[in-house]
Design a protein around this motif. Structure first.
Motif, PDB file in Angstrom:
ATOM      1  N   ALA A   1       0.848  -1.210   0.000  1.00 49.86           N
ATOM      2  CA  ALA A   1       0.000   0.000   0.000  1.00 49.86           C
ATOM      3  C   ALA A   1       0.878   1.253   0.000  1.00 49.86           C
ATOM      4  CB  ALA A   1      -0.918  -0.014   1.213  1.00 49.86           C
ATOM      5  N   VAL A   2       1.933   1.232   0.811  1.00 54.80           N
ATOM      6  CA  VAL A   2       2.829   2.399   0.896  1.00 54.80           C
ATOM      7  C   VAL A   2       3.526   2.619  -0.448  1.00 54.80           C
ATOM      8  CG1 VAL A   2       4.938   3.266   1.990  1.00 54.80           C
ATOM      9  CG2 VAL A   2       3.148   2.191   3.389  1.00 54.80           C
ATOM     10  N   ALA A   3       4.032   1.534  -1.038  1.00 55.48           N
ATOM     11  CA  ALA A   3       4.747   1.657  -2.317  1.00 55.48           C
ATOM     12  C   ALA A   3       3.805   2.152  -3.413  1.00 55.48           C
ATOM     13  CB  ALA A   3       5.361   0.305  -2.696  1.00 55.48           C
ATOM     14  N   CYS A   4       2.562   1.668  -3.409  1.00 55.72           N
ATOM     15  CA  CYS A   4       1.599   2.101  -4.430  1.00 55.72           C
ATOM     16  C   CYS A   4       1.233   3.580  -4.226  1.00 55.72           C
ATOM     17  CB  CYS A   4       0.333   1.252  -4.381  1.00 55.72           C
ATOM     18  SG  CYS A   4       0.586  -0.405  -5.036  1.00 55.72           S
ATOM     19  N   ALA A   5       1.116   3.983  -2.969  1.00 59.81           N
ATOM     20  CA  ALA A   5       0.778   5.386  -2.693  1.00 59.81           C
ATOM     21  C   ALA A   5       1.884   6.297  -3.229  1.00 59.81           C
ATOM     22  CB  ALA A   5       0.578   5.591  -1.199  1.00 59.81           C
ATOM     23  N   GLU A   6       3.133   5.873  -3.062  1.00 58.85           N
ATOM     24  CA  GLU A   6       4.259   6.664  -3.581  1.00 58.85           C
ATOM     25  C   GLU A   6       4.140   6.885  -5.079  1.00 58.85           C
ATOM     26  OE1 GLU A   6       7.017   8.115  -2.506  1.00 58.85           O
ATOM     27  OE2 GLU A   6       6.629   7.767  -0.375  1.00 58.85           O
ATOM     28  N   ARG A   7       3.706   5.832  -5.771  1.00 60.25           N
ATOM     29  CA  ARG A   7       3.629   5.917  -7.241  1.00 60.25           C
ATOM     30  C   ARG A   7       2.259   6.401  -7.723  1.00 60.25           C
ATOM     31  NH1 ARG A   7       3.936   1.059 -10.232  1.00 60.25           N
ATOM     32  NH2 ARG A   7       4.223   2.447 -11.984  1.00 60.25           N
ATOM     33  N   MET A   8       1.297   6.624  -6.764  1.00 60.53           N
ATOM     34  CA  MET A   8      -0.064   7.000  -7.153  1.00 60.53           C
ATOM     35  C   MET A   8      -0.703   5.928  -8.036  1.00 60.53           C
ATOM     36  SD  MET A   8      -1.164   9.640  -5.816  1.00 60.53           S
ATOM     37  CE  MET A   8      -0.718  11.312  -5.453  1.00 60.53           C
ATOM     38  N   VAL A   9      -0.458   4.690  -7.679  1.00 57.03           N
ATOM     39  CA  VAL A   9      -0.991   3.580  -8.467  1.00 57.03           C
ATOM     40  C   VAL A   9      -2.077   2.901  -7.637  1.00 57.03           C
ATOM     41  CG1 VAL A   9      -0.348   1.246  -9.179  1.00 57.03           C
ATOM     42  CG2 VAL A   9       1.051   3.169  -9.877  1.00 57.03           C
ATOM     43  N   PRO A  10      -3.239   2.623  -8.220  1.00 57.23           N
ATOM     44  CA  PRO A  10      -4.303   2.002  -7.429  1.00 57.23           C
ATOM     45  C   PRO A  10      -3.986   0.547  -7.082  1.00 57.23           C
ATOM     46  CG  PRO A  10      -4.967   2.200  -9.707  1.00 57.23           C
ATOM     47  CD  PRO A  10      -3.633   2.868  -9.611  1.00 57.23           C
ATOM     48  N   TYR A  11      -4.601   0.081  -6.032  1.00 51.89           N
ATOM     49  CA  TYR A  11      -4.337  -1.292  -5.592  1.00 51.89           C
ATOM     50  C   TYR A  11      -5.559  -1.843  -4.883  1.00 51.89           C
ATOM     51  CZ  TYR A  11      -3.587   1.243  -1.227  1.00 51.89           C
ATOM     52  OH  TYR A  11      -3.742   2.069  -0.141  1.00 51.89           O
ATOM     53  N   SER A  12      -5.572  -3.156  -4.758  1.00 50.90           N
ATOM     54  CA  SER A  12      -6.600  -3.839  -3.993  1.00 50.90           C
ATOM     55  C   SER A  12      -5.884  -4.906  -3.192  1.00 50.90           C
ATOM     56  CB  SER A  12      -7.611  -4.442  -4.979  1.00 50.90           C
ATOM     57  OG  SER A  12      -8.616  -5.116  -4.305  1.00 50.90           O
ATOM     58  N   LEU A  13      -6.181  -4.983  -1.906  1.00 53.16           N
ATOM     59  CA  LEU A  13      -5.445  -5.889  -1.025  1.00 53.16           C
ATOM     60  C   LEU A  13      -6.397  -6.908  -0.401  1.00 53.16           C
ATOM     61  CD1 LEU A  13      -3.388  -3.160   0.907  1.00 53.16           C
ATOM     62  CD2 LEU A  13      -2.659  -4.453  -1.117  1.00 53.16           C
ATOM     63  N   GLU A  14      -6.121  -8.160  -0.639  1.00 59.32           N
ATOM     64  CA  GLU A  14      -6.907  -9.251  -0.044  1.00 59.32           C
ATOM     65  C   GLU A  14      -5.986  -9.931   0.967  1.00 59.32           C
ATOM     66  OE1 GLU A  14      -9.936  -9.209  -1.232  1.00 59.32           O
ATOM     67  OE2 GLU A  14      -9.437  -7.918  -2.905  1.00 59.32           O
ATOM     68  N   LEU A  15      -6.252  -9.688   2.253  1.00 56.16           N
ATOM     69  CA  LEU A  15      -5.244 -10.040   3.266  1.00 56.16           C
ATOM     70  C   LEU A  15      -5.729 -11.146   4.214  1.00 56.16           C
ATOM     71  CD1 LEU A  15      -4.173  -6.345   3.935  1.00 56.16           C
ATOM     72  CD2 LEU A  15      -3.275  -7.958   2.239  1.00 56.16           C
ATOM     73  N   GLY A  16      -5.132 -11.185   5.365  1.00 54.46           N
ATOM     74  CA  GLY A  16      -5.379 -12.277   6.303  1.00 54.46           C
ATOM     75  C   GLY A  16      -6.741 -12.196   6.974  1.00 54.46           C
ATOM     76  N   GLY A  17      -7.054 -13.255   7.708  1.00 61.31           N
ATOM     77  CA  GLY A  17      -8.340 -13.287   8.411  1.00 61.31           C
ATOM     78  C   GLY A  17      -8.238 -14.060   9.707  1.00 61.31           C
ATOM     79  N   LYS A  18      -9.285 -13.971  10.495  1.00 60.93           N
ATOM     80  CA  LYS A  18      -9.396 -14.754  11.741  1.00 60.93           C
ATOM     81  C   LYS A  18     -10.881 -15.037  11.906  1.00 60.93           C
ATOM     82  CE  LYS A  18      -7.519 -16.661  15.279  1.00 60.93           C
ATOM     83  NZ  LYS A  18      -6.504 -17.736  15.071  1.00 60.93           N
ATOM     84  N   ASP A  19     -11.414 -15.797  10.934  1.00 64.12           N
ATOM     85  CA  ASP A  19     -12.872 -15.880  10.817  1.00 64.12           C
ATOM     86  C   ASP A  19     -13.536 -16.576  11.999  1.00 64.12           C
ATOM     87  OD1 ASP A  19     -12.386 -14.684   8.430  1.00 64.12           O
ATOM     88  OD2 ASP A  19     -13.351 -16.228   7.207  1.00 64.12           O
TER      89      ASP A  19
END
Ligand code: NAD
Length: 489
Positions: free
Chosen positions: A245-263
């Motif tokens: 997310a930080v690297a994408c923000a630097e480049r102004m590039v959009p992203y989508s993050l599918e991360l961990g869970g604890k369902d």
């Protein structure tokens, strides 16, 4: 193979050469891939360098406009050809999945089967999903205009994936992005890169335009994808997602993050306990618990707690664990790597040291990285087995006084990926679902949202930002929106 009409020309032969290691460079140039069930080396792949990734993205940029130009119906032909290839090669792909994951045969077959279903869904619907929108004007100024929202793909989408489903995980996002008209650079997990290379082999074998590339390597290779692609679709741990997310923000590039869970799973007093025990045993132990939406903690209303725990434990004890060949003899296999096994062991040990009881399992299974399917009781919200993602075959179970306490504890987590509710009354389940902080809630079942591409799949809180799928949104997310106004008169 006959090329599809309007297809782009073939790319020059792919070259992914391993770099030479220098004294100043400690990163390995070649990565060994092992079967975690046996420890045997099953392959090696190059650690593709940042320069090579940048060159590959430049190459994809050359071919992408033609891929976009053939339109969703032209792309559909290629995607359906790839679907045929997947069907024809299911057993071979499952062999590779099995060899680098240590999964039982039946689980390894799910990988190509899931990809087959998904590619067909997006191939057939992309034209409808990508059609222009013509919203109604609302103001006098706009009333003399035709309003259009058009969807134009990002040229190159970077897809970075984990190891738990080495074909299905890439497929979840590669095919919607290709259907949208983007070129895709895929960086699979360094733990399971061979299955993704099978996908690249298939894409080349059907003679499709060279707009899909796989680059193997570890975090540095993934970092180079983030530095070069125009949209980043990441699936993996919350820690890595934050860096991206930080690297994408630097480049102004959009992203989508599918991360961990604890369902959480909530078992209400009116539930069918046999169904709940079966479903939760499956939801916790399928793929050795290495599913982002595995059941990772269970809250049971007091009146049915003892009976439920007895049934759950019986279900978990009945699971057969071992290494399969092509015949499917087992329900549970190995974990992906030693790191996973040590996390599972730590969560169990810390819980036991703090007063939890192991009802079954609790230790390594005696082959490779495998850990026994485990049920823990007398756990609480101070223990790592409840607060941290385990991503292994453990089911910690807590007794709760009532529904309100179950909801409060279920929501007491930094994660919010998905949840399950078990009840004899579907309306009751729906009411509870709406009070949970989770991107998906399955009532009286596990994983159903994963087989519903028409629904969005996205986590809340530390489980991610954005979502995949959701019908049209699944391809539109890989497009920039363009507003066009045309005079009517
Ligand atoms: P991970 O974060 O360690 O690695 C994921 C991918 O990111 C790998 O390909 C890795 O090489 C790459 N990577 C590592 N550092 C990078 C960097 N700095 N820049 C770019 N790429 C980098 O995750 P993992 O251990 O492979 O996977 C397990 C995790 O994935 C679990 O947390 C699980 O919940 C999550 N997961 C989430 C979903 C979902 O849809 N929400 C699905 C499956 C798995």
């Amino acid at each position: 193979t006959e090329p599809a009409p309007g297809a782009a020309k073939k790319a020059p032969a792919r070259k992914t050469t391993a770099r030479k290691t220098t004294a100043a460079d400690n990163a390995p140039a070649v990565i060994e891939v092992r079967n975690p069930g046996t420890g045997a080396v099953v392959g090696t792949v190059p650690a593709v360098t940042a320069d090579e990734v940048a060159a590959k993205v430049r190459e994809l940029r050359l071919y992408q406009p033609e891929w976009e130009a053939i339109g969703p119906n032209g792309r559909k032909e290629w995607l359906l050809k790839f679907q045929d290839w997947l069907i024809d090669n299911t057993e071979t792909i499952a062999d590779v999945v099995q060899s680098e994951t240590g999964k039982p045969r039946v689980d390894s077959l799910i990988d190509p089967a899931f990809a087959t279903d998904l590619v067909g869904y997006y191939a057939r619907r992309a034209a409808k999903f990508l059609a222009d929108d013509h919203p109604s004007p609302h103001s006098p100024l706009a009333r003399v205009k035709k309003l259009t929202t058009a969807y134009k793909p990002y040229p190159v989408v970077g897809v970075i994936t984990p190891w738990n489903f080495p074909v299905a995980m890439p497929a979840l996002d590669v095919f919607p992005a290709l259907a949208a008209g983007a070129a895709v650079i895929l960086k699979p997990s360094e733990v399971t890169p061979l299955s993704a290379l099978e996908m690249a082999r298939g894409w080349a074998e059907i003679g499709a335009p060279p707009i899909f590339a796989v680059v193997t390597g570890a975090g540095a290779t993934g970092g180079a994808v983030v530095e070069n692609a125009d949209y980043i679709q990441f699936t993996g741990s919350t820690a890595t997602g934050r860096k991206i997310a930080v690297a994408c923000a630097e480049r102004m590039v959009p992203y989508s993050l599918e991360l961990g869970g604890k369902d959480p799973a909530i078992v209400l007093a009116d539930a069918d306990l046999d169904r709940a025990a079966h479903g939760i045993a499956f939801g916790g132990m399928f793929n050795s618990g290495q599913v982002c939406i595995s059941v990772e903690r269970v809250y049971v209303e007091a009146p049915v707690y003892d009976e439920f725990v007895a049934k759950l434990t019986a279900n978990v004890k009945a699971l057969r664990q071992g290494i399969d060949g092509r015949e499917s003899k087992h329900d549970v296999g190995a974990l992906a790597n030693e790191n996973q096994t040590s996390i599972v062991q730590r969560h169990v040990d810390e819980a036991v040291a703090a007063g939890a009881k192991v009802l079954t399992g609790g230790k390594r299974a005696g082959f490779g990285t495998a850990f026994e399917p485990t049920v823990l009781v007398d756990v609480d919200h101070t223990m790592s087995c409840i607060t941290e993602e385990t991503f292994g075959p453990t089911l910690p179970v807590m007794k709760v006084a009532d529904e309100a306490e179950a909801i409060r504890l279920a929501n007491d987590s930094i994660y919010g990926l998905s949840a399950t509710v078990w009840t004899g009354d579907k309306d009751h389940g729906d009411r509870v679902a709406r009070q949970l902080n989770a991107g998906a809630v399955n009532i009286n079942d596990v994983f159903s949202n994963l087989f519903s591409f028409a629904l969005p799949m996205g986590g809340w809180g530390m489980s991610g930002t954005g979502a995949r799928w959701g019908g049209a949104n699944g391809v539109r997310k890989y497009c920039r929106q363009q507003a066009i106004t045309t005079p009517i008169l």
